[in-house]
Scaffold this motif. Structure first.
Motif, PDB file in Angstrom:
ATOM      1  N   SER A  78      39.897  40.092  15.950  1.00  0.00           N
ATOM      2  CA  SER A  78      39.186  39.560  17.097  1.00  0.00           C
ATOM      3  C   SER A  78      37.854  39.051  17.074  1.00  0.00           C
ATOM      4  N   SER A  79      37.137  39.242  16.188  1.00  0.00           N
ATOM      5  CA  SER A  79      35.713  38.861  15.976  1.00  0.00           C
ATOM      6  C   SER A  79      35.610  37.770  15.131  1.00  0.00           C
ATOM      7  N   ARG A  80      36.678  37.309  14.288  1.00  0.00           N
ATOM      8  CA  ARG A  80      36.517  36.221  13.309  1.00  0.00           C
ATOM      9  C   ARG A  80      35.762  34.878  14.034  1.00  0.00           C
ATOM     10  N   LYS A  81      36.349  34.595  15.208  1.00  0.00           N
ATOM     11  CA  LYS A  81      35.866  33.245  15.933  1.00  0.00           C
ATOM     12  C   LYS A  81      34.623  33.332  16.438  1.00  0.00           C
ATOM     13  N   LYS A  82      34.164  34.548  16.820  1.00  0.00           N
ATOM     14  CA  LYS A  82      32.666  34.833  16.844  1.00  0.00           C
ATOM     15  C   LYS A  82      31.789  34.721  15.823  1.00  0.00           C
ATOM     16  N   PHE A  83      32.090  35.295  14.852  1.00  0.00           N
ATOM     17  CA  PHE A  83      31.563  35.021  13.225  1.00  0.00           C
ATOM     18  C   PHE A  83      31.431  33.687  13.016  1.00  0.00           C
ATOM     19  N   LEU A  84      32.437  32.739  13.047  1.00  0.00           N
ATOM     20  CA  LEU A  84      32.562  31.278  12.846  1.00  0.00           C
ATOM     21  C   LEU A  84      31.572  30.690  13.637  1.00  0.00           C
ATOM     22  N   GLN A  85      31.659  30.814  14.935  1.00  0.00           N
ATOM     23  CA  GLN A  85      30.340  30.206  15.850  1.00  0.00           C
ATOM     24  C   GLN A  85      28.949  30.701  15.416  1.00  0.00           C
ATOM     25  N   ILE A  86      28.756  31.842  14.947  1.00  0.00           N
ATOM     26  CA  ILE A  86      27.385  32.192  14.354  1.00  0.00           C
ATOM     27  C   ILE A  86      27.158  31.562  13.103  1.00  0.00           C
ATOM     28  N   LEU A  87      28.064  31.299  12.453  1.00  0.00           N
ATOM     29  CA  LEU A  87      27.653  30.624  11.235  1.00  0.00           C
ATOM     30  C   LEU A  87      27.356  29.065  11.503  1.00  0.00           C
ATOM     31  N   ASN A  88      28.122  28.421  12.363  1.00  0.00           N
ATOM     32  CA  ASN A  88      28.189  27.279  12.590  1.00  0.00           C
ATOM     33  C   ASN A  88      26.587  26.676  13.420  1.00  0.00           C
ATOM     34  N   ALA A  89      26.272  27.853  14.197  1.00  0.00           N
ATOM     35  CA  ALA A  89      25.043  27.465  15.126  1.00  0.00           C
ATOM     36  C   ALA A  89      23.892  27.333  14.108  1.00  0.00           C
ATOM     37  N   PHE A  90      24.162  28.000  12.747  1.00  0.00           N
ATOM     38  CA  PHE A  90      22.924  27.969  11.776  1.00  0.00           C
ATOM     39  C   PHE A  90      23.177  27.237  10.838  1.00  0.00           C
ATOM     40  N   GLU A  91      24.024  26.433  10.653  1.00  0.00           N
ATOM     41  CA  GLU A  91      24.669  25.796   9.413  1.00  0.00           C
ATOM     42  C   GLU A  91      23.843  24.912   8.596  1.00  0.00           C
ATOM     43  N   ASN A  92      22.698  24.297   9.710  1.00  0.00           N
ATOM     44  CA  ASN A  92      21.711  23.527   8.955  1.00  0.00           C
ATOM     45  C   ASN A  92      20.348  24.324   8.509  1.00  0.00           C
ATOM     46  N   GLU A  93      20.466  25.626   8.787  1.00  0.00           N
ATOM     47  CA  GLU A  93      19.265  26.423   8.173  1.00  0.00           C
ATOM     48  C   GLU A  93      19.407  26.873   6.983  1.00  0.00           C
ATOM     49  N   SER A  94      18.272  27.218   6.268  1.00  0.00           N
ATOM     50  CA  SER A  94      18.224  27.949   4.971  1.00  0.00           C
ATOM     51  C   SER A  94      18.807  29.260   4.995  1.00  0.00           C
ATOM     52  N   GLN A  95      19.661  29.649   4.084  1.00  0.00           N
ATOM     53  CA  GLN A  95      20.264  30.845   3.892  1.00  0.00           C
ATOM     54  C   GLN A  95      19.365  32.080   3.723  1.00  0.00           C
ATOM     55  N   ALA A  96      18.056  31.517   3.150  1.00  0.00           N
ATOM     56  CA  ALA A  96      17.064  32.906   3.149  1.00  0.00           C
ATOM     57  C   ALA A  96      16.192  32.984   4.195  1.00  0.00           C
ATOM     58  N   ALA A  97      16.129  31.855   5.217  1.00  0.00           N
ATOM     59  CA  ALA A  97      15.471  31.969   6.426  1.00  0.00           C
ATOM     60  C   ALA A  97      16.113  33.156   7.440  1.00  0.00           C
ATOM     61  N   PRO A  98      15.087  33.865   7.937  1.00  0.00           N
ATOM     62  CA  PRO A  98      15.907  34.745   9.059  1.00  0.00           C
ATOM     63  C   PRO A  98      16.237  34.053  10.090  1.00  0.00           C
ATOM     64  N   LYS A  99      17.464  34.500  10.949  1.00  0.00           N
ATOM     65  CA  LYS A  99      18.002  33.630  11.917  1.00  0.00           C
ATOM     66  C   LYS A  99      18.446  34.798  12.908  1.00  0.00           C
ATOM     67  N   TYR A 100      18.271  34.621  14.341  1.00  0.00           N
ATOM     68  CA  TYR A 100      18.471  35.606  15.162  1.00  0.00           C
ATOM     69  C   TYR A 100      19.484  35.358  16.250  1.00  0.00           C
ATOM     70  N   VAL A 101      20.499  36.231  16.359  1.00  0.00           N
ATOM     71  CA  VAL A 101      21.512  35.814  17.292  1.00  0.00           C
ATOM     72  C   VAL A 101      21.281  37.054  18.572  1.00  0.00           C
ATOM     73  N   CYS A 102      21.035  36.215  19.531  1.00  0.00           N
ATOM     74  CA  CYS A 102      20.499  37.151  20.869  1.00  0.00           C
ATOM     75  C   CYS A 102      21.835  37.366  21.654  1.00  0.00           C
ATOM     76  N   ALA A 103      22.360  38.854  21.417  1.00  0.00           N
ATOM     77  CA  ALA A 103      23.361  39.238  22.186  1.00  0.00           C
ATOM     78  C   ALA A 103      22.907  40.316  23.304  1.00  0.00           C
ATOM     79  N   PRO A 104      22.782  39.864  24.536  1.00  0.00           N
ATOM     80  CA  PRO A 104      22.069  40.535  25.495  1.00  0.00           C
ATOM     81  C   PRO A 104      23.226  41.675  26.085  1.00  0.00           C
ATOM     82  N   CYS A 105      23.916  42.478  25.166  1.00  0.00           N
ATOM     83  CA  CYS A 105      25.080  43.279  25.666  1.00  0.00           C
ATOM     84  C   CYS A 105      25.308  44.357  24.509  1.00  0.00           C
ATOM     85  N   SER A 106      25.369  45.723  24.940  1.00  0.00           N
ATOM     86  CA  SER A 106      25.389  46.685  24.001  1.00  0.00           C
ATOM     87  C   SER A 106      26.800  46.560  23.035  1.00  0.00           C
TER      88      SER A 106
END
Length: 372
Positions: free
Chosen positions: A293-321
């Protein structure tokens, strides 16, 4: 066959994305929800996490987490002290203030797992000069309403309790914190229950925060959020309630490196923890969540940051507990935090992080989450 139907009705996150795509308008999420209701209301069959440890415990003890009012006040006192250390000035978190404009109700899971979220709300509301309060009444400090997922009777009992607390405090409105299903339950579904004299205005925290941020009530420096940020759209806010733009207008103002997921908005994918998945641990639910159930979301997150350095901190804003819980688990399962420097958190943390005058950042990329 009947037992299998009961089990299968909890293999759906009720995100209702399929209903948007179905050419003949079949709403599998609604059908699944009705099946759950029949099993719970007519046969007494429901998951312990939602019923016995959920709505029953919420109404009896005060929170689905098992935290009673005294425990809630002690925890908030600790959060208040931590916020003072971060901000450098005294943070007041009011309790049971009669006649306040706002009764703020959090998902109590934030108090335990993501206390920086609760503290960030207090900083923002105080800095903006709002009249607000928390409630120490039983259930008054926990917006969670698991009934929205499985049982209309239980949903009604919790919603009526929240409305009654607000009415006795004589507040002008209830503001629901960063919890998607609490939004759906109290702001939208409860409209069928809270009518005439028992009705009370209810507002999304996203709308309240947009008014604060875009209204110039805070001194903000977006450069303090100079790291890549993407936004997860909780199904209950966005697809099921239409709250799409307030959170985006805030992010465009405070996060200069904000980028959208693909797809996003009403087309976004569920975190995989919807409809109770995020808290259900029996059978193979945890494995199902991480592998299916969470794999598609995980892929979306990875794709959103695909052009960023792996070492650089990246923030997923998820306004829901519950979304944060599912995203936490999926990032941990695939070791994405240490491998790709992926972090997650709410919207209010980003707002406070951008506020001028903070003694130190509230978002700590060296430890995720910072206080758990």
């Amino acid at each position: 066959t009947v037992a299998r139907l009961a089990e299968l009705s909890y293999r759906c996150t009720l995100c209702r994305r399929c209903a948007m795509a179905c050419p003949i308008g079949v709403d599998n999420g609604l059908i699944t929800h009705e099946i759950r209701k029949l099993f719970s209301q007519e046969m007494g069959i429901s998951p312990k996490e939602l019923h016995e440890k959920g709505t029953i415990q919420h109404l009896r003890v005060g929170s689905s987490t098992g935290m009673n009012p005294l425990g809630a006040k002690d925890s908030i006192e600790f959060i208040q002290e931590e916020m003072e250390e971060i901000t450098g000035y005294k943070v007041e978190i009011p309790w049971d203030v009669e006649g306040a404009d706002i009764l703020l109700i959090h998902n109590a899971g934030e108090i335990i797992s993501w206390p920086e979220n609760v503290g960030a709300f207090a900083i923002i509301f105080q800095a903006a000069g709002l009249s607000w309060t928390l409630s120490s009444e039983t259930a008054g400090y926990d917006a969670v309403n698991y009934g929205v997922w499985y049982d209309d009777v239980q949903l009604s009992r919790v919603a009526l309790r929240h409305a009654d607390i607000a009415r006795r405090l004589k507040v002008k409105k209830i503001v629901v914190g960063e919890c998607g299903h609490a939004h759906k339950a109290l702001i939208e579904t409860a409209d069928r229950i809270l009518t005439e004299e028992i009705n009370i205005p209810r507002e999304s925290a996203l709308v309240t925060l947009e008014d604060i941020v875009l209204g110039g009530k805070l001194q903000l420096d977006p450069r303090r959020n100079d790291f890549p940020v993407t936004l997860h759209d909780p199904c209950n806010y966005v697809r099921l309630m239409g709250i799409v733009e307030p959170q985006r207008r805030i992010l465009r103002k405070i996060a200069p490196r904000f980028r959208e997921m693909t797809p996003h908005g009403v087309d976004n994918y569920c975190c995989g923890g919807g409809s109770g998945f995020a808290i259900m641990s029996g059978y193979n639910f945890a494995e199902w969540r991480n592998l299916v159930s969470s794999r598609k979301k995980f892929l979306q997150i990875l794709n959103a940051f695909e052009n960023e350095s792996q070492a650089a901190p990246k923030y997923v804003c998820a306004p829901c507990s519950n979304c944060k819980g599912a995203i936490r688990d999926i990032l941990s399962y695939y070791h994405a935090g240490e491998r790709s420097s992926l972090y997650y958190g709410g919207l209010v943390e980003l707002i406070v992080n951008a506020m001028e005058g903070m003694k130190k950042p509230i978002i700590n990329f060296g430890d995720q989450p910072s206080w758990t």
